[in-house]
Design a protein around this motif. Structure first.
Motif, PDB file in Angstrom:
ATOM      1  N   ASN A  57       3.771  -6.138   4.232  1.00  0.00           N
ATOM      2  CA  ASN A  57       2.966  -4.941   3.963  1.00  0.00           C
ATOM      3  C   ASN A  57       3.143  -4.393   2.552  1.00  0.00           C
ATOM      4  O   ASN A  57       3.309  -3.193   2.355  1.00  0.00           O
ATOM      5  N   GLY A  58       3.146  -5.265   1.561  1.00  0.00           N
ATOM      6  CA  GLY A  58       3.252  -4.833   0.172  1.00  0.00           C
ATOM      7  C   GLY A  58       4.654  -4.503  -0.278  1.00  0.00           C
ATOM      8  O   GLY A  58       4.843  -3.931  -1.345  1.00  0.00           O
ATOM      9  N   SER A  59       5.658  -4.866   0.518  1.00  0.00           N
ATOM     10  CA  SER A  59       7.053  -4.623   0.136  1.00  0.00           C
ATOM     11  C   SER A  59       7.803  -5.947   0.072  1.00  0.00           C
ATOM     12  O   SER A  59       7.584  -6.836   0.907  1.00  0.00           O
ATOM     13  N   ASP A 105       3.068  -5.480  -7.378  1.00  0.00           N
ATOM     14  CA  ASP A 105       2.793  -4.669  -6.195  1.00  0.00           C
ATOM     15  C   ASP A 105       3.116  -5.403  -4.896  1.00  0.00           C
ATOM     16  O   ASP A 105       3.021  -4.834  -3.826  1.00  0.00           O
ATOM     17  N   ASN A 158      -1.955   1.232  -0.602  1.00  0.00           N
ATOM     18  CA  ASN A 158      -1.000   0.158  -0.355  1.00  0.00           C
ATOM     19  C   ASN A 158      -0.004  -0.007  -1.505  1.00  0.00           C
ATOM     20  O   ASN A 158       0.777  -0.942  -1.527  1.00  0.00           O
ATOM     21  N   GLU A 176      -0.735  -0.650  -4.609  1.00  0.00           N
ATOM     22  CA  GLU A 176      -1.319  -1.430  -5.690  1.00  0.00           C
ATOM     23  C   GLU A 176      -1.895  -0.495  -6.750  1.00  0.00           C
ATOM     24  O   GLU A 176      -2.375   0.589  -6.446  1.00  0.00           O
ATOM     25  N   ASN A 184       1.514  -7.505  -3.165  1.00  0.00           N
ATOM     26  CA  ASN A 184       0.411  -7.537  -2.218  1.00  0.00           C
ATOM     27  C   ASN A 184      -0.188  -8.923  -2.049  1.00  0.00           C
ATOM     28  O   ASN A 184      -1.227  -9.078  -1.425  1.00  0.00           O
ATOM     29  N   LYS A 185       0.468  -9.923  -2.605  1.00  0.00           N
ATOM     30  CA  LYS A 185       0.019 -11.303  -2.390  1.00  0.00           C
ATOM     31  C   LYS A 185       0.900 -11.937  -1.313  1.00  0.00           C
ATOM     32  O   LYS A 185       1.930 -11.393  -0.942  1.00  0.00           O
TER      33      LYS A 185
END
Length: 109
Positions: free
Chosen positions: A85-87, A64, A17, A19, A66-67
């Motif tokens: 989605n992590g972007s 990253d 992902n 991270e 991812n939060k």
């Protein structure tokens, strides 16, 4: 991972992902080095113990995404944002600016 002088070099494992963490070992290792200082020589030490770090401990600036929300300690926001989605996704009237001043040359990945 050690430099030629035996000093530990910060590293982390890149996850699918995007991270960078020390929780799950992968085949992709991200390393922070000063190539001028360390040339291109590294020594990998195989142990059962992991000395991997998280992305914030490896890089001068890392996120990253991812939060569920953006880290306001790292970013200033203009007119909102989305994380998908992590972007980090920005519309045409939106923007973010790093709160950290960096000097020198950096590669953004």
């Amino acid at each position: 991972i050690l430099d030629p002088k035996g000093n530990e070099i910060p590293y982390c494992f890149e996850q699918s992902n995007g991270e960078c963490n020390n929780k799950t070992r992968t085949n992709i290792i991200l390393v922070k080095v000063n190539l001028t200082e360390h040339s291109n020589k590294f020594y990998f030490v195989k142990t059962n113990e992991s000395h991997a770090k998280n992305g914030d401990q490896v890089f001068d600036f890392y996120d990253d995404f991812n939060k569920k929300s953006i880290d306001l300690g790292k970013w200033s926001i203009r007119n909102g944002y989305k994380i998908l989605n992590g972007s980090l996704v920005l519309e045409s009237d939106q923007g973010v600016k790093s709160n950290k001043k960096l000097s020198g040359s950096y590669v953004v990945i």
